[in-house]
Design an enzyme around this catalytic site. Structure first.
Site, PDB file in Angstrom:
ATOM      1  N   ARG A  84      21.669  98.469-100.613  1.00  0.00           N
ATOM      2  CA  ARG A  84      22.584  98.887-100.090  1.00  0.00           C
ATOM      3  C   ARG A  84      23.391  99.657-100.515  1.00  0.00           C
ATOM      4  O   ARG A  84      24.053 100.305-101.097  1.00  0.00           O
ATOM      5  CB  ARG A  84      23.606  98.184 -99.311  1.00  0.00           C
ATOM      6  N   LEU A 120      11.124  87.592-100.371  1.00  0.00           N
ATOM      7  CA  LEU A 120      12.477  86.774-100.973  1.00  0.00           C
ATOM      8  C   LEU A 120      13.457  87.578-100.402  1.00  0.00           C
ATOM      9  O   LEU A 120      14.901  88.032 -99.943  1.00  0.00           O
ATOM     10  CB  LEU A 120      12.420  87.218-102.758  1.00  0.00           C
ATOM     11  N   ASN A 122      15.280  90.673 -98.495  1.00  0.00           N
ATOM     12  CA  ASN A 122      17.177  90.277 -97.658  1.00  0.00           C
ATOM     13  C   ASN A 122      16.893  91.052 -96.416  1.00  0.00           C
ATOM     14  O   ASN A 122      16.439  92.468 -96.394  1.00  0.00           O
ATOM     15  CB  ASN A 122      17.853  90.874 -99.091  1.00  0.00           C
ATOM     16  N   HIS A 177      21.406  81.626 -95.540  1.00  0.00           N
ATOM     17  CA  HIS A 177      22.700  82.056 -96.662  1.00  0.00           C
ATOM     18  C   HIS A 177      24.110  82.193 -96.599  1.00  0.00           C
ATOM     19  O   HIS A 177      23.748  82.701 -95.219  1.00  0.00           O
ATOM     20  CB  HIS A 177      21.925  83.243 -97.656  1.00  0.00           C
TER      21      HIS A 177
HETATM   22  N1  APR Z   1       6.516  99.128-101.781  1.00  0.00           N
HETATM   23  C1  APR Z   1       6.927  98.682-103.535  1.00  0.00           C
HETATM   24  N2  APR Z   1       7.666  98.657-103.964  1.00  0.00           N
HETATM   25  C2  APR Z   1       8.749  98.651-103.440  1.00  0.00           C
HETATM   26  C3  APR Z   1       8.790  99.618-102.322  1.00  0.00           C
HETATM   27  C4  APR Z   1       7.491  99.820-101.484  1.00  0.00           C
HETATM   28  N3  APR Z   1       7.804 100.619-100.648  1.00  0.00           N
HETATM   29  N4  APR Z   1       9.802  99.951-101.372  1.00  0.00           N
HETATM   30  C5  APR Z   1      11.531  99.299-102.659  1.00  0.00           C
HETATM   31  N5  APR Z   1      10.466  98.811-103.642  1.00  0.00           N
HETATM   32  C6  APR Z   1      10.291  98.456-104.927  1.00  0.00           C
HETATM   33  C7  APR Z   1      11.593  98.736-105.706  1.00  0.00           C
HETATM   34  O1  APR Z   1      11.121 100.339-106.249  1.00  0.00           O
HETATM   35  C8  APR Z   1      12.704  98.288-106.967  1.00  0.00           C
HETATM   36  O2  APR Z   1      11.635  98.390-108.386  1.00  0.00           O
HETATM   37  O3  APR Z   1      11.611  97.309-104.796  1.00  0.00           O
HETATM   38  C9  APR Z   1      11.854  97.005-106.246  1.00  0.00           C
HETATM   39  C10 APR Z   1      13.341  96.197-105.442  1.00  0.00           C
HETATM   40  O4  APR Z   1      14.505  95.206-107.052  1.00  0.00           O
HETATM   41  P1  APR Z   1      15.608  96.046-106.866  1.00  0.00           P
HETATM   42  O5  APR Z   1      16.868  97.075-106.113  1.00  0.00           O
HETATM   43  O6  APR Z   1      15.730  95.721-108.615  1.00  0.00           O
HETATM   44  O7  APR Z   1      16.627  94.557-106.168  1.00  0.00           O
HETATM   45  P2  APR Z   1      16.381  93.274-106.743  1.00  0.00           P
HETATM   46  O8  APR Z   1      17.590  92.504-107.200  1.00  0.00           O
HETATM   47  O9  APR Z   1      14.948  92.587-107.681  1.00  0.00           O
HETATM   48  O10 APR Z   1      16.289  92.489-104.804  1.00  0.00           O
HETATM   49  C11 APR Z   1      15.112  92.730-104.072  1.00  0.00           C
HETATM   50  O11 APR Z   1      16.065  91.396-102.497  1.00  0.00           O
HETATM   51  O12 APR Z   1      18.623  91.166-102.645  1.00  0.00           O
HETATM   52  C12 APR Z   1      17.139  91.513-101.739  1.00  0.00           C
HETATM   53  O13 APR Z   1      17.516  93.543-101.271  1.00  0.00           O
HETATM   54  C13 APR Z   1      17.144  93.586-102.072  1.00  0.00           C
HETATM   55  O14 APR Z   1      15.202  92.913 -99.955  1.00  0.00           O
HETATM   56  C14 APR Z   1      15.969  92.979-101.972  1.00  0.00           C
HETATM   57  C15 APR Z   1      15.404  92.025-102.866  1.00  0.00           C
END
Ligand code: APR
Length: 309
Positions: A84, A120, A122, A177
């Site tokens: 966010r 996973l 969110n 959650h």
């Molecule tokens: N295609 C592939 N990867 C993507 C895309 C997409 N269209 N959009 C975003 N990403 C990747 C980002 O580049 C980033 O590396 O998703 C990854 C998310 O990683 P983090 O930001 O480190 O988030 P993380 O803590 O791993 O959480 C993953 O869980 O808590 C939720 O909202 C959070 O949905 C997210 C997920």
């Protein structure tokens, strides 16, 4: 001829990469990391792979920006999403993440039509619904992560309060959650002994509250979302499927009449094995548990109705 299993992890962020690491350590199969970020999936995959000679895993970990690399995966884990940002409402984030999940799953599912999908991103209950629509997969092959992590937190705190091994603590958490979580104290035990016989009610209540705010507790401390325990939770679910373990674990599953609910993905106890969700287990509720579960279901229906999938 035996063939090594292939696992794709979409999103090579904190959770995705850590999940790949845990799965490599457990020798669960060849792993492909995919992300939009340039160099990140390749770099993190290479870094994990290079631990192989030391950790003694005989598998390949690779990364790519392209979905071609994911072809013929047995399992696809979806962790892609956005954190966010300032000025962004929860609803804005919901739409952004739903678009991401829809796009990535649509692409990956076409190349691995027989795969099992683990979600996973969110909010995972809503995103599991989106992922099923994007893939067109049978419902039992789409499964979301929330309860394994929540119950792991619950078990950690219970074990700590009792000064016993968390291995011997079984705890069930249902629903969503956070505040909508339904920790089933009555079904939680230590080596079969109900926790209500071992801990005073106020201690259990404090632990339930801490479990409910478990994600926030980590977030407040390190200013980013938890990812170590979420990664272990995902790896446990993938292992249950790849090894057809028929584990009884709390997962986000599609409900088709179970608990009186239809057309929704929500956290319930289920048997998880080689076909994904083998069976949803229906447990008896007290009135307050039933009310809490209903609230949880409502909190999934509301965002779903805003998304029009
Ligand atoms: N295609 C592939 N990867 C993507 C895309 C997409 N269209 N959009 C975003 N990403 C990747 C980002 O580049 C980033 O590396 O998703 C990854 C998310 O990683 P983090 O930001 O480190 O988030 P993380 O803590 O791993 O959480 C993953 O869980 O808590 C939720 O909202 C959070 O949905 C997210 C997920």
């Amino acid at each position: 001829m035996f063939k090594r299993k292939k696992i794709t992890v979409i999103g090579a962020g904190a959770t995705g990469a850590t999940t790949a690491h845990v799965m490599a350590l457990k020798e669960m199969g060849d792993i492909v990391l995919v992300d939009v970020a340039e160099g990140i999936p390749e770099g993190k995959a290479l870094d994990i792979w290079e631990a192989g000679p030391i950790e003694r895993f005989s598998l390949k970990v690779s990364g790519s920006n392209s979905y071609e690399a994911t072809r013929d995966s047995d399992v696809i884990v979806v962790t892609a999403g956005m954190p966010r940002k300032p000025g962004m409402s929860r609803d804005d984030l919901l739409k952004v993440n739903a678009d991401i999940v829809y796009q990535v799953v649509e692409k990956a599912a076409k190349l691995s039509p027989e795969a099992l999908l683990v979600v996973l991103s969110n909010p995972a209950d809503v995103m599991a619904y989106v992922a099923q629509k994007a893939s067109g997969f049978p419902y039992h092959r789409v499964i979301g992560q929330a309860g394994v992590l929540d119950s792991a937190r619950f078990r950690t705190f219970l074990a700590d309060a009792l000064n016993v091994s968390p291995k011997d603590v079984t705890a069930f958490v249902m629903g969503g959650h956070g505040d909508d979580m339904v920790p089933l104290v009555r079904y939680s035990s230590v080596a079969g002994i109900p926790i209500e016989k071992l801990l005073p009610a106020d201690t259990i209540e404090k632990i339930v509250q801490r479990t409910r705010t478990g994600g926030g507790e980590v977030l407040n401390l390190m200013k980013i979302s938890a990812f170590y325990a979420p990664a272990s939770s995902l790896a446990e679910m993938v292992q249950a499927m790849l090894k057809d373990e028929r584990r009884v674990i709390p997962v986000i599953s599609y409900l088709d009449g179970e608990y009186g609910e239809h057309d929704i993905f929500v956290g319930v106890p289920a048997i998880v094995g080689g076909n994904g969700i083998e069976k949803v287990l229906e447990v008896e509720f007290t009135d307050s548990e039933r009310a809490a579960f209903a609230k949880s279901v409502a909190s999934v229906r509301k965002p779903l109705s805003m998304l029009n999938y």
